[in-house]
Each structure stands twice: as structure tokens, then as C-alpha cells.
Enzyme design. Structure first.
Site, PDB file in Angstrom:
ATOM      1  N   PHE A   1      29.725  31.835  30.363  1.00 15.59           N
ATOM      2  CA  PHE A   1      30.884  32.209  31.166  1.00 15.59           C
ATOM      3  C   PHE A   1      31.955  32.767  30.236  1.00 15.59           C
ATOM      4  O   PHE A   1      31.948  32.476  29.039  1.00 15.59           O
ATOM      5  CB  PHE A   1      31.432  30.971  31.897  1.00 15.59           C
ATOM      6  CG  PHE A   1      31.419  31.088  33.407  1.00 15.59           C
ATOM      7  CD1 PHE A   1      30.233  31.293  34.082  1.00 15.59           C
ATOM      8  CD2 PHE A   1      32.594  30.965  34.145  1.00 15.59           C
ATOM      9  CE1 PHE A   1      30.211  31.379  35.472  1.00 15.59           C
ATOM     10  CE2 PHE A   1      32.582  31.048  35.534  1.00 15.59           C
ATOM     11  CZ  PHE A   1      31.396  31.257  36.202  1.00 15.59           C
TER      12      PHE A   1
ATOM     13  N   HIS B   1      41.802  36.547  39.501  1.00 17.69           N
ATOM     14  CA  HIS B   1      40.399  36.632  39.121  1.00 17.69           C
ATOM     15  C   HIS B   1      40.024  38.106  39.122  1.00 17.69           C
ATOM     16  O   HIS B   1      40.377  38.826  40.050  1.00 17.69           O
ATOM     17  CB  HIS B   1      39.554  35.849  40.128  1.00 17.69           C
ATOM     18  CG  HIS B   1      38.148  35.582  39.684  1.00 17.69           C
ATOM     19  ND1 HIS B   1      37.218  36.584  39.559  1.00 17.69           N
ATOM     20  CD2 HIS B   1      37.526  34.430  39.336  1.00 17.69           C
ATOM     21  CE1 HIS B   1      36.073  36.050  39.148  1.00 17.69           C
ATOM     22  NE2 HIS B   1      36.236  34.743  39.001  1.00 17.69           N
TER      23      HIS B   1
ATOM     24  N   GLU C   1      32.170  34.659  38.766  1.00 23.12           N
ATOM     25  CA  GLU C   1      32.018  35.132  37.387  1.00 23.12           C
ATOM     26  C   GLU C   1      30.579  34.944  36.906  1.00 23.12           C
ATOM     27  O   GLU C   1      30.153  35.558  35.922  1.00 23.12           O
ATOM     28  CB  GLU C   1      32.982  34.339  36.502  1.00 23.12           C
ATOM     29  CG  GLU C   1      33.047  34.841  35.080  1.00 23.12           C
ATOM     30  CD  GLU C   1      34.197  34.220  34.305  1.00 23.12           C
ATOM     31  OE1 GLU C   1      35.267  33.967  34.898  1.00 23.12           O
ATOM     32  OE2 GLU C   1      34.028  33.975  33.106  1.00 23.12           O
TER      33      GLU C   1
ATOM     34  N   HIS D   1      43.798  33.857  42.505  1.00 24.10           N
ATOM     35  CA  HIS D   1      42.708  32.890  42.517  1.00 24.10           C
ATOM     36  C   HIS D   1      43.102  31.462  42.173  1.00 24.10           C
ATOM     37  O   HIS D   1      42.667  30.519  42.819  1.00 24.10           O
ATOM     38  CB  HIS D   1      41.661  33.374  41.514  1.00 24.10           C
ATOM     39  CG  HIS D   1      40.428  32.533  41.440  1.00 24.10           C
ATOM     40  ND1 HIS D   1      39.638  32.297  42.532  1.00 24.10           N
ATOM     41  CD2 HIS D   1      39.852  31.872  40.404  1.00 24.10           C
ATOM     42  CE1 HIS D   1      38.608  31.524  42.169  1.00 24.10           C
ATOM     43  NE2 HIS D   1      38.723  31.241  40.895  1.00 24.10           N
TER      44      HIS D   1
ATOM     45  N   ARG E   1      39.504  35.934  31.741  1.00 22.93           N
ATOM     46  CA  ARG E   1      39.821  36.529  33.043  1.00 22.93           C
ATOM     47  C   ARG E   1      41.071  37.398  33.025  1.00 22.93           C
ATOM     48  O   ARG E   1      41.130  38.428  33.694  1.00 22.93           O
ATOM     49  CB  ARG E   1      40.008  35.411  34.076  1.00 22.93           C
ATOM     50  CG  ARG E   1      38.693  34.776  34.412  1.00 22.93           C
ATOM     51  CD  ARG E   1      38.843  33.691  35.439  1.00 22.93           C
ATOM     52  NE  ARG E   1      37.509  33.196  35.767  1.00 22.93           N
ATOM     53  CZ  ARG E   1      37.275  32.184  36.569  1.00 22.93           C
ATOM     54  NH1 ARG E   1      38.279  31.523  37.129  1.00 22.93           N
ATOM     55  NH2 ARG E   1      36.051  31.804  36.825  1.00 22.93           N
TER      56      ARG E   1
ATOM     57  N   LEU F   1      35.952  35.898  46.785  1.00 19.46           N
ATOM     58  CA  LEU F   1      35.531  35.841  45.395  1.00 19.46           C
ATOM     59  C   LEU F   1      34.110  36.322  45.154  1.00 19.46           C
ATOM     60  O   LEU F   1      33.197  36.043  45.911  1.00 19.46           O
ATOM     61  CB  LEU F   1      35.642  34.402  44.886  1.00 19.46           C
ATOM     62  CG  LEU F   1      35.546  34.319  43.363  1.00 19.46           C
ATOM     63  CD1 LEU F   1      36.834  34.794  42.727  1.00 19.46           C
ATOM     64  CD2 LEU F   1      35.208  32.924  42.909  1.00 19.46           C
TER      65      LEU F   1
ATOM     66  N   ARG G   1      43.249  30.035  32.581  1.00 16.74           N
ATOM     67  CA  ARG G   1      42.138  29.087  32.668  1.00 16.74           C
ATOM     68  C   ARG G   1      40.810  29.781  32.417  1.00 16.74           C
ATOM     69  O   ARG G   1      40.586  30.886  32.911  1.00 16.74           O
ATOM     70  CB  ARG G   1      42.107  28.462  34.061  1.00 16.74           C
ATOM     71  CG  ARG G   1      40.894  27.577  34.308  1.00 16.74           C
ATOM     72  CD  ARG G   1      40.915  26.951  35.681  1.00 16.74           C
ATOM     73  NE  ARG G   1      40.628  27.885  36.743  1.00 16.74           N
ATOM     74  CZ  ARG G   1      39.419  28.071  37.299  1.00 16.74           C
ATOM     75  NH1 ARG G   1      38.382  27.375  36.899  1.00 16.74           N
ATOM     76  NH2 ARG G   1      39.259  28.939  38.279  1.00 16.74           N
TER      77      ARG G   1
ATOM     78  N   GLN H   1      46.598  32.852  38.052  1.00 10.08           N
ATOM     79  CA  GLN H   1      45.409  33.595  37.628  1.00 10.08           C
ATOM     80  C   GLN H   1      44.919  34.566  38.694  1.00 10.08           C
ATOM     81  O   GLN H   1      44.668  34.168  39.832  1.00 10.08           O
ATOM     82  CB  GLN H   1      44.281  32.621  37.286  1.00 10.08           C
ATOM     83  CG  GLN H   1      43.001  33.316  36.851  1.00 10.08           C
ATOM     84  CD  GLN H   1      42.015  32.345  36.231  1.00 10.08           C
ATOM     85  OE1 GLN H   1      41.385  31.560  36.937  1.00 10.08           O
ATOM     86  NE2 GLN H   1      41.903  32.377  34.920  1.00 10.08           N
TER      87      GLN H   1
END
Ligand SMILES: Cc1cc2nc3c(=O)[nH]c(=O)nc-3n(C[C@H](O)[C@H](O)[C@H](O)COP(=O)(O)OP(=O)(O)OC[C@H]3O[C@@H](n4cnc5c(N)ncnc54)[C@H](O)[C@@H]3O)c2cc1C
Ligand code: SF4
Ligand code: SF4
Ligand code: FES
Lengths: 243, 573
Positions: free
Chosen positions: B122, B237, B254, B350, B285, B251, B385, B235
Site C-alpha cells: 500500500f 483520497h 488503494e 475521505h 495519498r 471510493l 494518513r 485527506q
């Protein structure tokens, strides 16, 4: 812009009727979008449940043109364009208001099911094959559409004797967990009414997660019950052991 | 005026039944406390259920070199050093144990050849670290926790919304709530309260968040006098759906990039080569979101104003197995077969890094009796994050909050409060029924979402933020006048009128903090201050209520101990 007419049930436990709303239709729009448009512009007190709007939480269940569906996954352009779209609450559950029904019975049934308990001394090694096998049952998003469509609940109101397909799926997920050490066959037979299911497969047809409820969960569970209670050898064994 | 309300009493009251709230409840229960947990939706429908990609824990099943130190370092670097280092340390150290525990409670994850929990790559994680089950990790997690909670005897109050914390001389001792179904009131007495209400994304137009994410917990804590921290860090995304219009913002996990998905612009260029040639699609991100935004802004976007995300070079069966819900989502909602062609994606609001300021070990807020965990709490993620670090956050700090709250409750005297607070809460909640205005709360929400989307988005400027503050002021006036139709029976318009109040509080806190932070760091990007400023590396923005008004303060970061500094300095690649 194109428009569609929705006939949406408005009312509560005392009754009600469908009301027609005209809604503009955008490309790719789903029925939940139309309901949101109604809330935002025409009837702010329209009661609807939803959360993810992506088919992941199982909140937005209703009966669209007579079929139990997730409204967030029902595309307007998949429905006949020349007729109004009817949206009614799930019939098997008591009405609260508009499209919102009282599904608390499901949560009560769930409490009867003994949770996962690892077999004594297991090593926490699992093969992917075993994970894949139960994956299907664990995808359930608790939309309760299968409960809504099952005639044992819908027409015969056997809520007290019958847990419904959703909970057979849950039990299948537990029973087929590679490390689970419990037996739930007696419970299935005596308290959850597995025998009342006559394998009509209506539940499988409406499941948005495409869980093959009847073939993969219910029938194998029925076999387990048979093995455990009606198989002559097992019965003999029981007698010998005095159980 | 006091109308009828029922009263319930618990040692520990948990507001929120997502991963953090449920984990807190289980722990408080294990400590012998009586526990009640409240949620706005039905049990099992919280945001946690939607989490797809996985849960980050340095279990080293796939990359044996992984350990807590690397996870700590990745988290701190991802957050541009603004993280609470102690939280980042505890999180990295305790996540593996929390995941194993989940497994012992019945959760099933995908496996390695050897039969251990499988981990995937990730963004921002040095090693393959995300434990997952296909792309429905959150569902597995929440079902496991909820079923265990119900079996162990937690009292769950579903479809019940808390609108006010009740206090007694600076200590939080209860909560006032209404049942969404009948609109009746309920008062909770509690010795300790844990807030686990999640984020604030519904204040933006394009978001992956549900109707629940209106910042209630932060607003409740703020009104009770607790401090909020790092509120400017929202955040976006990088990959939300952009087409068709109805699905905008939903969404795209990821995990698509984790499994090898490639980003391209209209011209077919793999543009991440320009922005982060080393990490490419698996950059953090904030970087990927800005890159896509820039490509679109400079005219290299796709037909519907996004970028292409392509995974179709992988075998169709593999894609369907590892990303089943993405496959269905695109097929059903966008008529795109992701095993054959690219998806169109763009940034979507997000996750909230900021929130209630807490103490690392205990998750206690700055006022006594009040704890916070999960997305509602600030600190762990700093200014950005990393994916997968939220689900682990929920378990690690949910557990810690439940533990500390139960211990606090053991020592605390019985709950008491002045009933006039209840009268006030009732009056405030019922006001929209008697307001004479004709405006519906939905209209106000739409305008709020435009303001936040256009003026407090990915890129910010002083002018925009100042304008936003003026607009928010006007929206506050409109909210106070908004009126609702119908009865108190399951009335979403009425429910929204309270949610709006919370959204306005958090929106103002975000905007004030964003205006003050004259630098760009992590998820906060100022066009007028494009660089990081070392001075701001040492400060948090704090928002607190003083004499009825919102005040902003600055608070220095705590110095990091030598051993952690060393870990951070290692491998400066
Ligand atoms: C689509 C999506 C995918 C994601 N994927 C990942 C991932 O793969 N990995 C990862 O680590 N993170 C992921 N995240 C982020 C992560 O899922 C969330 O940050 C996390 O689940 C938040 O958990 P929580 O327990 O803090 O809150 P939630 O799970 O959101 O729960 C909040 C609870 O608070 C309740 N509540 C709120 N306000 C009130 C009120 N006023 N009164 C009573 N109850 C209230 C709600 O009803 C709910 O029960 C994803 C997020 C989204 C949206
Ligand atoms: S197959 Fe059984 S459970 Fe499913 S709908 Fe038919 S009777 Fe009900
Ligand atoms: S089994 Fe299928 S239809 Fe039934 S509740 Fe689960 S997801 Fe819904
Ligand atoms: S809103 Fe979540 S499934 Fe429809």
C-alpha cells in the site's frame, strides 16, 4: 433533462399510500439518487435508510417494481422507461415510516447463534482454499432482502420458529470456518427451523452479493442435520453413548 | 419544559459503533464495566464496514524484514512528522497483536502459502503490510467485533443520535440523545464516555463518506470544552469514481494500486513518473491526489475530468479474486469492466486526520471523563494518513480508550448533572419544528458542501479561506432559521438540522486552522505558501471554545525521545 416518475410509499404502521414524484434523470442514476432528490427538493421528511451508496452496507433495501433490491445498485436505466417506478418498503418487516421498516427481529435472531469458538489447541495456520470456501458466506452485507422474499417469513409469518436464509448463511460461515469447534446442528433443527425451508431458491435470486444461499449454505446445513440426527449409524452411536 | 425521556445508566458509554467504538466496548466490558454503545445507523453499518484495502500491521508474514520500527517510520514520514510520536509508536507495536486477536475472535483473512495472514503493498508502506480479505476487510472486521460484542452482553442503542454531552463541573457525566425512529428523547448517565463517531466528510460535495460523517463527536467534545487538534488536515483520497454523476466520490480502493494498478492521463502518460518517480502509484495519498488534480487542471484529464487507473494488464481472474467489489462496483454502476479497460478516477474527500486531542496512552481528551478513539481522535496520522493505518488505529486505540475509560469509571463517583442542560438540549433540538423560515436543511447542506468543496479543498489560498469563513457565518444564520416539515417519526430532514450544526462547527474549525497554517504539509496545500515551513513543523493548531466563541491556539509538539529519533533517521532513503 429526462424525467421519471416514482411512486413511493408514504405512510407508517397505521397505513399509507404511494405518492407520485417527478424526478430529473441523470446518466447512470440509481433509484437511491432519485429518493435523495425527493428528500432534498420535494419531501424532506421522506424516511429512507442508506449509508455507503456503493452496495457495501446493506442499508438501502426496498421493493422496486415489486422486486426486493438495493436501491443504491438499481440503475434507473435498467427499469422500463415508459412506466412509473414503484418503490415500496420490504413487506416482511413491520413498517415504521415510508421505506423504513423495523428489522430488529433479525438482530434478536442473531443473538441465538453461538459465535466462533476455536477448536482446542489449534495452530493458527489456514490454507487459502479453506478461506475461499467460506468467503461466500462472509460477504453477506445484512441487507435482509433474502429474509424479505422468503415465503416462510413473508407469507407464513414464522418469525418465531424460523431464522431465515440470512442466518443460515451466517451459520454456514461459522460451521465451515476451518478452525471452528462448535456444533450448531441441534440449534438449526430445533430452534432455527431449518426444516421449514423447502428449497424454493427465492432467497438466492435476490441476494445482491450473489451468495448461492440455497445450494451452498442451506442444503449442506440440511445434510449436516441429517447426518447428525437421522443417520442410522450416528443414531446408533448416540444411543450407545447414551446421548 | 421537560417532555418525557427515558434514562439509562452505564459505567462506560461509547458513542459510535464502528471499529473503534466496538473495540472500546469490548475492552471496557472485559474490565468489568457495564457498557452501552450508541450508533446513528443500524449496528454493522458504520463506515468501518466499507473499508476495503486492509489493515496495516507489521506482522512480517510476506516481507520478513518488516518490524514495528519500519511501520513507525513510515507512519511518521507519511504524516510529515506532525504525528504524536508516542501514538505512532504504540500503534506500530500493538497492531500485530490486535490483528491476531481479531483472528482469534473468528475473523478470516487471506493467507500466504504457509498458512499465515497474507499482506499486500500500500502507498507509503515500505513493506507488504496490509492484512486483508479481498477488498472487504472492513466488513470482516466489523462483523467479528459486533457479533462478539452482542454475545458478550453490550447494550446497543441503534438509530439513536447523541446531540449533547452533559457535564458536571468540567467533568463529562452523560449524554442526551434522540431515537431516530420515534423522535423520542433518551438521557444517558455515565461515569466515562468514549467518542468514536468517525469523520466529517459529508461537509464536502465530493466524498467517499456516508450521511453519518457530519463531525458529531468532534462538535460534541468541542461544545463540552475539549480541545480539537490538527483540524486543517483533511485527506482527499486520490481515487474516487468520477462518472456517472451519481457515483461521484465513491471510493476506488488503494488496493487497486497496491495490486499493480497504473495511473495515466489522457495522453496515456504514466504521470506519476513526474511527481514521485521512486514510489510512483504507491506514493502517499496527498502526493497522488495533488498529481491527479494537477493533471486535470492542466488539461490532461480524462473525458469526465479524472485520470485513468488501469489494472487490466493483470489476469482477469486475479482481478476478480483480489478486487471483487471493485469489479462489481464498476460493472454495475459505471458499465466498465475493469478487467478489460481503465477506470476513471479523481480525488474525493475521505478521511479526517484531525479531531479530538487525546493523550497517547489513555486516549483521554483534555477534559475529564471524556475519551476518544478512531477517526474522531487526532494525533496518530499527523498531516497525512497512510492507507490501512486507520483500521489498525481503531483496534489499538479503541482498546486503549475502553481500558482507560473503564479504569476511570472504577474510580469515579456516580454520574450527576444539572437537568437544565437537558431542557436546553430538548429546546434546541425541537426548534426547527417551530421555526418560521421556509428553507429546508437540505438546501443549506448543499450550499455548505459547495463552500467547502470550492474554497477549502485540496489546494487552498488565504482569499478562499477568508471567503469561506464569511460564507460559513451566513450558513450558520440560515441553519438557525431552517425549518422542517412533518412529525418527529423518522424524519431525515429534522435529523439533518442537527447534523448541520455539527458540520458547521467542524467546517469552521478546519477553515480557521487552514488559514493559520501558512505552509504546505501533508494533506494541507497552500498555493500561497507552497513549501514546508520548519517553524510549523513544531506546532499543532488547537481549536477550543472560549466564552461561547471558537478560538484557535498553537501548541508546541512534544520533543521526541532519542531512540525514536534514531529510528526515524535510519535508512534516509
Ligand atoms: C470507502 C472507505 C474505504 C476505506 N478503506 C480503508 C482501508 O482499507 N483501510 C483503512 O485502514 N481505512 C479505510 N478507510 C477508513 C476507515 O474505514 C475509517 O476511518 C474507519 O472505519 C473509521 O472507524 P471509526 O470506528 O472511527 O468510525 P465509524 O466506523 O465511522 O463509526 C462511527 C460510528 O459513530 C456513530 N455516530 C456518529 N455520530 C453519532 C452521534 N451523534 N450519535 C451516536 N452515534 C454516532 C455512527 O453511527 C457509527 O456507528 C476507509 C473509509 C472509507 C469511507
Ligand atoms: S430456499 Fe428456503 S430459505 Fe430460501 S426463500 Fe426458499 S424457503 Fe426461504
Ligand atoms: S444473504 Fe444476501 S440477501 Fe441475505 S442478507 Fe446477506 S447479502 Fe442480503
Ligand atoms: S447504501 Fe449501502 S448498500 Fe445501498
Amino acid at each position: 433533462m429526462k424525467e421519471a416518475t416514482l411512486l413511493v410509499f408514504r405512510g407508517d404502521s397505521n397505513g399509507g399510500q404511494t405518492i407520485a414524484y417527478r424526478v430529473p434523470v441523470a446518466p447512470g442514476m440509481v433509484v437511491l439518487d432519485a429518493l435523495h432528490h425527493i428528500q432534498g427538493h420535494l419531501a424532506p421528511d421522506l424516511a429512507v435508510r442508506w449509508n455507503c451508496k456503493a452496495g457495501k452496507c446493506g442499508s438501502c433495501s426496498a421493493e422496486v417494481n415489486g422486486r426486493p433490491r438495493l436501491t443504491c445498485k438499481t440503475r434507473m436505466d435498467d427499469l422500463p422507461q415508459d412506466q412509473p417506478i414503484t418503490v415500496l418498503p420490504m413487506k416482511s418487516f413491520p413498517r415504521i415510516k415510508d421505506l423504513v421498516t423495523d428489522v430488529s427481529w433479525n438482530y434478536r435472531v442473531n443473538r441465538k447463534i453461538p459465535p466462533f469458538e476455536p477448536r482446542k489447541g489449534v495452530e493458527w495456520k489456514i490454507s487459502q482454499l479453506d478461506v475461499d470456501r467460506v468467503q461466500e458466506f462472509r460477504k453477506c452485507i445484512e441487507c435482509f432482502l433474502c429474509q424479505d422474499v422468503c415465503h416462510v417469513l413473508r407469507e407464513h409469518d414464522k418469525q418465531e420458529q424460523f431464522a431465515g436464509p440470512r442466518f443460515f448463511v451466517r451459520i454456514a460461515g461459522l460451521e465451515m470456518h476451518p478452525l471452528d469447534g462448535r456444533h450448531r446442528a441441534a440449534l438449526l433443527k430445533d430452534q432455527l427451523g431449518l426444516g421449514l425451508c423447502n428449497i424454493t431458491k427465492c432467497c438466492t435470486e435476490v441476494c445482491p452479493e450473489e451468495i448461492r444461499i440455497t445450494d451452498n449454505a442451506i442444503i449442506p446445513l440440511k445434510e449436516r442435520v441429517v447426518d447428525e440426527f437421522y443417520d442410522p449409524l450416528t443414531m446408533l452411536f448416540r444411543k450407545v453413548r447414551g446421548q | 419544559m421537560t417532555t418525557n425521556y427515558e434514562t439509562r445508566e452505564h459505567d462506560v458509554l461509547v458513542i459510535g459503533a464502528g471499529g473503534a467504538g466496538l473495540r472500546a466496548s469490548l475492552e471496557a466490558l472485559a474490565q468489568g464495566a457495564s457498557v452501552g454503545v450508541i450508533c446513528k445507523s443500524l449496528l454493522g453499518k458504520a463506515h468501518t464496514v466499507m473499508a476495503e484495502g486492509g489493515i496495516a500491521a507489521a506482522m512480517a508474514h510476506v516481507d520478513s524484514a518488516d518490524n514495528w520500527k519500519t511501520h513507525f517510520r513510515d507512519t511518521m514520514r507519511g504524516g510529515k512528522l506532525l504525528n504524536n510520536w508516542r501514538m505512532a509508536q504504540l500503534h506500530a507495536q500493538e497492531s500485530p497483536e490486535r490483528v491476531r486477536e481479531l483472528e482469534q475472535w473468528g475473523a478470516l483473512f487471506d493467507r500466504t502459502e504457509k498458512g499465515d495472514i497474507l499482506q499486500r503493498a500500500f502507498g507509503g508502506h515500505t513493506f507488504k503490510r496490509l492484512c486483508h480479505v479481498g477488498d472487504r476487510t472492513g466488513l470482516e472486521m466489523i462483523r467479528t467485533l459486533q457479533d462478539r460484542g452482542v454475545q458478550q452482553g453490550i447494550d446497543v442503542y441503534m438509530e439513536c443520535t447523541v446531540t449533547r454531552l452533559l457535564t458536571d463541573g468540567g467533568r463529562v457525566t452523560g449524554a442526551f440523545a434522540y431515537w431516530r425512529e420515534a423522535g423520542r428523547f433518551i438521557v444517558f448517565k455515565a461515569k466515562a464516555i468514549v467518542i468514536a463517531t468517525g469523520g466529517i466528510g459529508k461537509a464536502w460535495r465530493i466524498t467517499s463518506n456516508s450521511w453519518e460523517y457530519t463531525g458529531d463527536g468532534m462538535a460534541l467534545a468541542y461544545e463540552a470544552g475539549a480541545e480539537l487538534m490538527d483540524m486543517e488536515f483533511v485527506q482527499f483520497h486520490p481515487t474516487g469514481m468520477v462518472w456517472p454523476p451519481g457515483v461521484q466520490g465513491i471510493l476506488v480502493t488503494e488496493a487497486v494500486r497496491g495490486e499493480g494498478g497504473i495511473l495515466r492521463n489522457k495522453a496515456g502518460e504514466r504521470f506519476m513518473e513526474k511527481y514521485d518517480p521512486k514510489r510512483m502509484e504507491l506514493s502517499t495519498r496527498d502526493v497522488v491526489a495533488r498529481s491527479i488534480y494537477t493533471e486535470v487542471k492542466e488539461g490532461r484529464g480524462t473525458e469526465h475530468g479524472g485520470a485513468y487507473l488501469d489494472i487490466s494488464h493483470k489476469a482477469a481472474e486475479y482481478v476478480k479474486k483480489k478486487l471483487p467489489s471493485m469489479y462489481h462496483q464498476f460493472k454495475e454502476l459505471a458499465d466498465v469492466d475493469i478487467t478489460k479497460g481503465p477506470m476513471e478516477v479523481g480525488p474525493t474527500c475521505h478521511y479526517m486526520m484531525g479531531g479530538i486531542r487525546v493523550e497517547a496512552e489513555t486516549a483521554q481528551s483534555t477534559i475529564s471523563g471524556l475519551f476518544a478513539a478512531g477517526e474522531a481522535a487526532a494525533g496518530l496520522h499527523g498531516s497525512n494518513r497512510l492507507g490501512g493505518n486507520s483500521l489498525s488505529d481503531l483496534l489499538v486505540f479503541g482498546r486503549r480508550a475502553g481500558l482507560a475509560a473503564a479504569e476511570y469509571a472504577k474510580r469515579a463517583s456516580a454520574s450527576s448533572f444539572d437537568n437544565s442542560q437537558i431542557d436546553q438540549a430538548e429546546k434546541e433540538l425541537l426548534a426547527p419544528f417551530s421555526n418560521s423560515g421556509t428553507e429546508s436543511p437540505y438546501a443549506v447542506q448543499r450550499d455548505l458542501q459547495e463552500v467547502m468543496q470550492n474554497l477549502v479543498g485540496i489546494y487552498r489560498t488565504k482569499e478562499d479561506l477568508e471567503k469561506a469563513l464569511v460564507e460559513l457565518g451566513k450558513l450558520k444564520v440560515r441553519t438557525a432559521k431552517a425549518s422542517v416539515e412533518g412529525s418527529r417519526l423518522f424524519n431525515p430532514g429534522w435529523h439533518l438540522s442537527y447534523d448541520l450544526k455539527a458540520m458547521l462547527i467542524v467546517s469552521e474549525a478546519v477553515t480557521l486552522s487552514a488559514l493559520a497554517r501558512t505552509e504546505s504539509r501533508g494533506a494541507h496545500s497552500r498555493i500561497d505558501y507552497p513549501n514546508v515551513d520548519p517553524v510549523w513543523e513544531k506546532k499543532h493548531n488547537i481549536i477550543v471554545r472560549e466564552s461561547g466563541a471558537m478560538k484557535r491556539r498553537e501548541s508546541p509538539l512534544e520533543a521526541m525521545p532519542e531512540d525514536l529519533q534514531q529510528i526515524l533517521a535510519e535508512d534516509r532513503s
